[in-house]
Design a protein around this motif. Structure first.
Motif, PDB file in Angstrom:
ATOM      1  N   ASP A  51       0.825  -1.206   0.000  1.00 13.65           N
ATOM      2  CA  ASP A  51       0.000   0.000   0.000  1.00 13.65           C
ATOM      3  C   ASP A  51       0.861   1.258   0.000  1.00 13.65           C
ATOM      4  OD1 ASP A  51      -2.886  -0.665   0.034  1.00 13.65           O
ATOM      5  OD2 ASP A  51      -2.338  -1.821   1.812  1.00 13.65           O
ATOM      6  N   LYS A  52       0.315   2.318  -0.562  1.00  8.15           N
ATOM      7  CA  LYS A  52       1.041   3.573  -0.659  1.00  8.15           C
ATOM      8  C   LYS A  52       1.079   4.288   0.699  1.00  8.15           C
ATOM      9  CE  LYS A  52      -0.045   4.340  -5.535  1.00  8.15           C
ATOM     10  NZ  LYS A  52      -0.695   5.236  -6.530  1.00  8.15           N
ATOM     11  N   PRO A  53       2.070   5.156   0.889  1.00  5.84           N
ATOM     12  CA  PRO A  53       2.150   5.893   2.162  1.00  5.84           C
ATOM     13  C   PRO A  53       1.032   6.917   2.277  1.00  5.84           C
ATOM     14  CG  PRO A  53       3.808   6.685   0.617  1.00  5.84           C
ATOM     15  CD  PRO A  53       3.199   5.460  -0.003  1.00  5.84           C
ATOM     16  N   GLY A  54       0.685   7.239   3.521  1.00  7.16           N
ATOM     17  CA  GLY A  54      -0.311   8.268   3.759  1.00  7.16           C
ATOM     18  C   GLY A  54       0.255   9.643   3.447  1.00  7.16           C
ATOM     19  N   LYS A  55      -0.638  10.600   3.277  1.00 11.66           N
ATOM     20  CA  LYS A  55      -0.219  11.964   2.938  1.00 11.66           C
ATOM     21  C   LYS A  55      -0.222  12.895   4.143  1.00 11.66           C
ATOM     22  CE  LYS A  55       0.324  10.931  -1.368  1.00 11.66           C
ATOM     23  NZ  LYS A  55       1.706  10.815  -1.905  1.00 11.66           N
ATOM     24  N   ASP A  56      -0.511  12.352   5.331  1.00  5.07           N
ATOM     25  CA  ASP A  56      -0.486  13.181   6.530  1.00  5.07           C
ATOM     26  C   ASP A  56       0.941  13.289   7.072  1.00  5.07           C
ATOM     27  OD1 ASP A  56      -0.094  10.660   7.564  1.00  5.07           O
ATOM     28  OD2 ASP A  56      -1.909  10.619   8.777  1.00  5.07           O
ATOM     29  N   PHE A  57       1.103  13.900   8.231  1.00  6.30           N
ATOM     30  CA  PHE A  57       2.441  14.141   8.768  1.00  6.30           C
ATOM     31  C   PHE A  57       3.229  12.857   8.971  1.00  6.30           C
ATOM     32  CE2 PHE A  57       4.964  14.546  12.790  1.00  6.30           C
ATOM     33  CZ  PHE A  57       6.043  15.204  12.228  1.00  6.30           C
ATOM     34  N   LEU A  58       2.648  11.869   9.677  1.00  9.88           N
ATOM     35  CA  LEU A  58       3.390  10.635   9.950  1.00  9.88           C
ATOM     36  C   LEU A  58       3.667   9.844   8.681  1.00  9.88           C
ATOM     37  CD1 LEU A  58       1.895   9.291  13.306  1.00  9.88           C
ATOM     38  CD2 LEU A  58       4.012  10.553  12.926  1.00  9.88           C
ATOM     39  N   GLY A  59       2.703   9.830   7.765  1.00 13.07           N
ATOM     40  CA  GLY A  59       2.933   9.138   6.501  1.00 13.07           C
ATOM     41  C   GLY A  59       4.103   9.743   5.748  1.00 13.07           C
ATOM     42  N   THR A  60       4.176  11.069   5.749  1.00  7.55           N
ATOM     43  CA  THR A  60       5.270  11.769   5.072  1.00  7.55           C
ATOM     44  C   THR A  60       6.613  11.483   5.733  1.00  7.55           C
ATOM     45  OG1 THR A  60       3.758  13.547   4.414  1.00  7.55           O
ATOM     46  CG2 THR A  60       6.104  14.044   4.366  1.00  7.55           C
ATOM     47  N   VAL A  61       6.620  11.481   7.069  1.00  2.00           N
ATOM     48  CA  VAL A  61       7.855  11.183   7.806  1.00  2.00           C
ATOM     49  C   VAL A  61       8.336   9.768   7.487  1.00  2.00           C
ATOM     50  CG1 VAL A  61       8.845  10.788  10.094  1.00  2.00           C
ATOM     51  CG2 VAL A  61       7.432  12.803   9.681  1.00  2.00           C
ATOM     52  N   CYS A  62       7.425   8.800   7.582  1.00  6.82           N
ATOM     53  CA  CYS A  62       7.818   7.404   7.372  1.00  6.82           C
ATOM     54  C   CYS A  62       8.277   7.146   5.939  1.00  6.82           C
ATOM     55  CB  CYS A  62       6.664   6.467   7.730  1.00  6.82           C
ATOM     56  SG  CYS A  62       6.285   6.422   9.501  1.00  6.82           S
ATOM     57  N   GLU A  63       7.620   7.772   4.984  1.00  6.62           N
ATOM     58  CA  GLU A  63       8.040   7.598   3.591  1.00  6.62           C
ATOM     59  C   GLU A  63       9.458   8.117   3.385  1.00  6.62           C
ATOM     60  OE1 GLU A  63       6.506   8.617  -0.943  1.00  6.62           O
ATOM     61  OE2 GLU A  63       5.858   9.893   0.722  1.00  6.62           O
ATOM     62  N   ALA A  64       9.750   9.299   3.917  1.00  4.37           N
ATOM     63  CA  ALA A  64      11.096   9.869   3.781  1.00  4.37           C
ATOM     64  C   ALA A  64      12.122   9.042   4.544  1.00  4.37           C
ATOM     65  CB  ALA A  64      11.098  11.308   4.291  1.00  4.37           C
ATOM     66  N   TRP A  65      11.743   8.540   5.715  1.00  7.06           N
ATOM     67  CA  TRP A  65      12.590   7.701   6.569  1.00  7.06           C
ATOM     68  C   TRP A  65      13.023   6.459   5.793  1.00  7.06           C
ATOM     69  CZ3 TRP A  65      10.012   5.873  11.783  1.00  7.06           C
ATOM     70  CH2 TRP A  65      10.982   5.467  12.700  1.00  7.06           C
ATOM     71  N   GLU A  66      12.060   5.791   5.176  1.00 11.51           N
ATOM     72  CA  GLU A  66      12.374   4.563   4.443  1.00 11.51           C
ATOM     73  C   GLU A  66      13.179   4.856   3.171  1.00 11.51           C
ATOM     74  OE1 GLU A  66       9.288   1.704   3.923  1.00 11.51           O
ATOM     75  OE2 GLU A  66       8.519   1.926   5.973  1.00 11.51           O
ATOM     76  N   LYS A  67      12.914   5.972   2.533  1.00 10.91           N
ATOM     77  CA  LYS A  67      13.696   6.320   1.335  1.00 10.91           C
ATOM     78  C   LYS A  67      15.167   6.484   1.684  1.00 10.91           C
ATOM     79  CE  LYS A  67      10.255   8.443  -1.708  1.00 10.91           C
ATOM     80  NZ  LYS A  67       9.798   9.710  -2.363  1.00 10.91           N
ATOM     81  N   LYS A  68      15.447   7.091   2.827  1.00 14.04           N
ATOM     82  CA  LYS A  68      16.835   7.234   3.261  1.00 14.04           C
ATOM     83  C   LYS A  68      17.455   5.864   3.547  1.00 14.04           C
ATOM     84  CE  LYS A  68      16.895  11.710   3.094  1.00 14.04           C
ATOM     85  NZ  LYS A  68      17.637  12.399   1.999  1.00 14.04           N
ATOM     86  N   ALA A  69      16.658   4.960   4.112  1.00 14.80           N
ATOM     87  CA  ALA A  69      17.167   3.614   4.385  1.00 14.80           C
ATOM     88  C   ALA A  69      17.530   2.894   3.101  1.00 14.80           C
ATOM     89  CB  ALA A  69      16.134   2.814   5.175  1.00 14.80           C
TER      90      ALA A  69
END
Length: 299
Positions: free
Chosen positions: A131-149
């Protein structure tokens, strides 16, 4: 011995994971922000904001486990939201830059992530790792977090991200906060009470990390959430029962919770189910599959 280097090792999960890795024969070393932080293992100072890392910290790193991150259980002011983001995302970028500059190529980079990846919503959809990431604050944080990983693939590393539900522990963490009103006889479901409450016992979470360390076939993102689905109302009543208390108050209105917690109220008022199918198909067996068994242990 193979060296495993951890950030966030002085946190609730990090302490238990560090000890278990050591017991399994790994050379455990940790990154700390202050030397006064208590740790049983060799530590190195780091400050990702100042771009500082103590000499030799990365040498011979077999696996890096990234658990660092400011708590989300603090009022989300604009400045603190930046801290939540930076402590996860910018810190991972700093470690990547340092490893690349020093030509360090770990076998794996294992990163914490969160169930908030999918956004803080209540729906009948059961979220899977596709599933795609959410567009709210936590979804945005987690998406960026995983991209860095996943950048660490450039270093030849296997990358695993653990999307973690609320962790139930007998020592601190969310449960300590959740039980306080019940202990005082003031417990009640929050809002509608119908929002789902994904959870995981801390021992199961630690064992998922161990599996990620030792199972070279694990790669990508995995939900770390127990297979039993419950909502806030059921959780509240079960927790009260295990504490020998009775829930008699009406649900706490959403408007009241929003007034007290602000934007952070989403954590209490929204929640969806997470599928555990992928991690189970990878061969992981949950020791605590039901909330009753988890509460009986941690309480």
């Amino acid at each position: 011995m193979k060296k495993i280097l951890l950030s966030g090792a002085t946190g609730m999960v990090g302490r238990k994971l560090s000890r278990k890795l050591y017991e399994r024969g790994y050379q455990v070393e940790v990154l700390v922000r202050h030397k006064k932080e208590k740790t049983d293992f060799k530590s190195y100072l780091w400050d990702y904001k100042a771009r500082f890392l103590e000499a030799d910290a990365l040498d011979n790193t077999y696996i890096f486990i990234h658990l660092a991150g400011a708590t989300i259980s603090k009022r989300w002011t604009d400045s603190y939201k930046k801290e939540i983001y930076s402590s996860r995302v910018d810190s991972a970028q700093f470690i990547f830059d340092e490893m690349k500059n020093h030509q360090i190529h770990p076998e794996a980079f294992i990163s914490a992530s969160a169930s908030g990846y999918y956004g803080q919503v209540t729906s009948e959809h059961i979220f899977t790792e596709t599933d795609k990431p959410g567009k709210d604050f936590l979804g945005t944080v987690c998406e960026a977090w995983e991209k860095k990983a996943f950048q660490f693939k450039e270093l030849g590393s296997r990358v695993v991200c653990i999307r973690t539900a609320t962790v139930l522990s007998g020592k601190g963490g969310a449960l300590e906060t959740l039980r306080k009103p019940i202990d005082m006889g003031l417990g009640a479901p929050l809002g509608t009470g119908k929002q789902y409450f994904p959870w995981i016992h801390e021992d199961d979470l630690v064992n998922i990390y161990l599996k990620a360390v030792e199972d070279a076939s694990m790669e990508g993102s995995y939900n770390a959430s127990a297979p039993e689905y419950i909502n806030n109302e059921v959780f509240t009543k079960k927790l009260a029962a295990h504490l020998g208390k009775t829930i008699f108050l009406p649900n706490i209105p959403q408007l009241f919770i929003k007034a007290i917690l602000g934007e952070m109220s989403l954590l209490a008022l929204q929640g969806s189910r997470l599928s555990s199918e992928k991690i189970e198909k990878a061969g992981f067996n949950f020791a605590y599959k039901t909330l009753d068994s988890a509460l009986a242990d941690v309480l």
